[in-house]
Scaffold this motif. Structure first.
Motif, PDB file in Angstrom:
ATOM      1  N   SER A  37     -15.084 -57.039  -5.445  1.00 11.21           N
ATOM      2  CA  SER A  37     -15.909 -56.140  -6.255  1.00 11.21           C
ATOM      3  C   SER A  37     -16.860 -56.906  -7.177  1.00 11.21           C
ATOM      4  CB  SER A  37     -15.017 -55.223  -7.104  1.00 11.21           C
ATOM      5  OG  SER A  37     -14.176 -54.441  -6.282  1.00 11.21           O
ATOM      6  N   MET A  86     -16.176 -50.226 -12.180  1.00 13.87           N
ATOM      7  CA  MET A  86     -14.959 -50.356 -11.379  1.00 13.87           C
ATOM      8  C   MET A  86     -14.287 -49.023 -11.102  1.00 13.87           C
ATOM      9  SD  MET A  86     -14.719 -53.301 -10.278  1.00 13.87           S
ATOM     10  CE  MET A  86     -16.281 -54.140 -10.484  1.00 13.87           C
ATOM     11  N   TYR A 118     -18.928 -53.122 -16.843  1.00 10.13           N
ATOM     12  CA  TYR A 118     -18.047 -53.464 -15.720  1.00 10.13           C
ATOM     13  C   TYR A 118     -16.882 -52.481 -15.583  1.00 10.13           C
ATOM     14  CZ  TYR A 118     -20.444 -57.912 -15.038  1.00 10.13           C
ATOM     15  OH  TYR A 118     -21.386 -58.872 -14.765  1.00 10.13           O
ATOM     16  N   GLN A 146      -9.690 -55.600 -14.658  1.00  6.64           N
ATOM     17  CA  GLN A 146     -10.528 -56.802 -14.671  1.00  6.64           C
ATOM     18  C   GLN A 146     -11.909 -56.486 -15.244  1.00  6.64           C
ATOM     19  OE1 GLN A 146     -10.421 -59.252 -11.182  1.00  6.64           O
ATOM     20  NE2 GLN A 146     -12.269 -60.388 -11.735  1.00  6.64           N
ATOM     21  N   PRO A 176      -8.893 -53.617 -10.448  1.00  2.00           N
ATOM     22  CA  PRO A 176     -10.334 -53.848 -10.678  1.00  2.00           C
ATOM     23  C   PRO A 176     -10.841 -53.255 -11.989  1.00  2.00           C
ATOM     24  CG  PRO A 176      -9.971 -53.223  -8.404  1.00  2.00           C
ATOM     25  CD  PRO A 176      -8.657 -53.014  -9.125  1.00  2.00           C
ATOM     26  N   GLN A 229     -13.934 -48.433  -7.342  1.00  5.98           N
ATOM     27  CA  GLN A 229     -12.714 -48.844  -6.651  1.00  5.98           C
ATOM     28  C   GLN A 229     -11.520 -48.005  -7.100  1.00  5.98           C
ATOM     29  OE1 GLN A 229     -13.357 -50.379  -4.205  1.00  5.98           O
ATOM     30  NE2 GLN A 229     -14.113 -52.460  -4.407  1.00  5.98           N
ATOM     31  N   ASP A 233     -18.288 -52.921  -2.105  1.00  7.39           N
ATOM     32  CA  ASP A 233     -18.705 -54.141  -2.780  1.00  7.39           C
ATOM     33  C   ASP A 233     -20.227 -54.204  -2.940  1.00  7.39           C
ATOM     34  OD1 ASP A 233     -16.046 -54.821  -2.777  1.00  7.39           O
ATOM     35  OD2 ASP A 233     -16.180 -56.167  -1.057  1.00  7.39           O
ATOM     36  N   SER A 292     -10.458 -56.770  -6.456  1.00  2.00           N
ATOM     37  CA  SER A 292     -11.117 -57.195  -7.686  1.00  2.00           C
ATOM     38  C   SER A 292     -12.120 -58.311  -7.421  1.00  2.00           C
ATOM     39  CB  SER A 292     -10.084 -57.666  -8.714  1.00  2.00           C
ATOM     40  OG  SER A 292      -9.273 -56.606  -9.146  1.00  2.00           O
TER      41      SER A 292
END
Length: 432
Positions: A261, A49, A45, A384, A381, A52, A31, A258
């Motif tokens: 993160s 991600m 973004y 998202q 994630p 993750q 994170d 998510s």
């Protein structure tokens, strides 16, 4: 077990709880990495991600191979090997930062996560073997509490060492010459070297301690020579509470990861927390610390309240908090998202327990399916992130909202045990 053996087992339990702390610490450092590498490499973004995706994807890819290694070398040696693999992954952050190269960072992260996967595969059942079967759940809850402690402390550590220096925005980077931009990125990327080298040293020391300490290895228990090893996944998934449980674990881990993160980037927004990323990191600690507190509270409440009902209620509250953060701004939105951590607390162990209820010989296969469903932390994630790139981070939390609504369904209805073959069971019951 004789009384003379118990002191050794208590010592083993003490050592193993440090393992739970370490993998919680490692997982939560992601994170901190996310906003830092997003700024260093000017990522969107979705690209960010991949951190993750890589980490939790390792669970899905490596869990079965690591299980086979465990069966060959036993629990104690598998834990030591897992720590060593994680240490190698942490060391690999040094050349990745020196380059600097995002693909190298992801490669290092995959190796690190592979070591953590071995720890997950070995340490959870190992704790259950370190004492009487009747108190196994109590020991595992204690170990998991130390895991939550690791996720609570990691944001302070990472925020101070990794996010301490302010990073330049995209427009400021665009104004720099190519050479200056590369020099700046090298400088910023290298801020992760010291934390991960320290982490590698601690992991390597723990690997040696575990290997040299006279701990029980339980090599025989690690082997699966039972006739149920050939049971197929399809047989377990015919039970609705198993199928919905697998989806529930996928949704829960995906939602929790998510939110964690995006927290730093979200809280640092001018219309949410309006603070630096370094300051926002402390709120990640509140998010994970809430999960630790909620675990103790939930454990006490479950003495009087059905776990499935507790799960449904906690999921509804988490959904309402997610909706609140999407519909508001400022401190209301900030604290709404942070408070979700408190209600995440009981979800994983409760879904897991409900998912393997009353399965008999199918229990081990259902357990494997539920562990593999942790891959939700890899996939959701990224999804998202794609939503955030399209409609903005504020409204991208619609994905965790949908996840919590499904978990509420599982708690209130989907976790009911329904025999898919009642006539077959009746025939077996009637046979001599």
């Amino acid at each position: 077990m004789s009384d003379t053996q118990r002191p050794n087992y208590r010592g083993a339990l003490t050592v193993v709880t440090t393992i739970f702390f370490m993998w919680g610490f490692i997982t939560c450092l992601n994170d901190i990495l996310i906003p830092h590498l997003k700024a260093v490499f000017s990522l969107n973004y979705t690209q960010t991600m991949l951190i993750q995706f890589t980490f939790f994807g390792a669970y899905f890819i490596m869990s079965l191979p690591m299980g086979k290694v465990l069966a060959r070398i036993g629990y104690k040696n598998a834990i030591s090997l897992g720590l060593l693999i994680a240490a190698v992954g942490a060391v690999m952050f040094y050349p990745a930062a020196r380059a600097p190269s995002y693909p190298l960072f992801l490669t290092a992260l995959f190796v690190l996560a592979s070591g953590v996967t071995m720890l997950q595969v070995a340490a959870n059942p190992y704790v259950s073997l370190l004492g009487a079967e009747g108190s196994a759940s109590s020991r595992l809850n204690l170990a998991q509490a130390f895991n939550s402690l690791g996720t609570t402390l990691a944001p302070y550590f990472g925020g101070m060492l990794i996010l301490g220096a302010a990073v330049l925005g995209a427009s400021e980077l665009a104004d720099m010459s190519g050479a200056d931009r590369m020099a700046y990125r090298v400088q910023q990327a290298q801020s992760v070297q010291l934390p991960y080298l320290l982490l590698a040293a601690v992991l390597a020391i723990l690997a040696v301690v575990i290997y040299l300490w006279k701990l029980p290895n339980f090599k025989d228990q690690a082997r699966d020579d039972s006739p149920t090893e050939n049971v197929t996944a399809a047989e377990a998934l015919r039970h609705p509470h198993v199928l919905f449980g697998v989806i529930g674990i996928f949704a829960y881990v995906g939602a929790e990861v998510s939110i964690g993160s995006f927290l730093i980037n979200y809280i640092s927004l001018p219309d949410i927390g309006n603070m630096s990323e370094s300051s926002a990191a402390s709120y990640v600690a509140y998010y994970w610390g809430g999960a630790m507190i909620g675990r103790f509270i939930g454990s006490a409440l479950m003495q009087k309240i059905r776990p499935s009902l507790m799960l449904g209620v906690f999921a509804i509250v988490a959904a309402l908090l997610t909706a609140a953060t999407m519909l508001t701004s400022g401190h209301v939105a900030m604290w709404s998202i942070v408070a979700i951590g408190l209600f995440n607390s009981i979800m994983f162990p409760t879904i897991f327990t409900l998912g393997i209820a009353k399965l008999g010989p199918l229990t081990s296969k259902a357990s494997s399916l539920l562990i593999m469903a942790i891959v939700g932390g890899a996939i959701l994630p990224v999804a998202q992130g794609a939503i955030a790139d399209t409609v903005g981070i504020h409204h991208a939390f619609v994905l965790p909202l949908i996840c919590y609504l499904f978990i509420a369904f599982y708690g209130f209805r989907g976790s009911r045990v329904i025999d898919p073959h009642p006539s077959v069971r009746g025939a077996h019951a009637a046979s001599p």
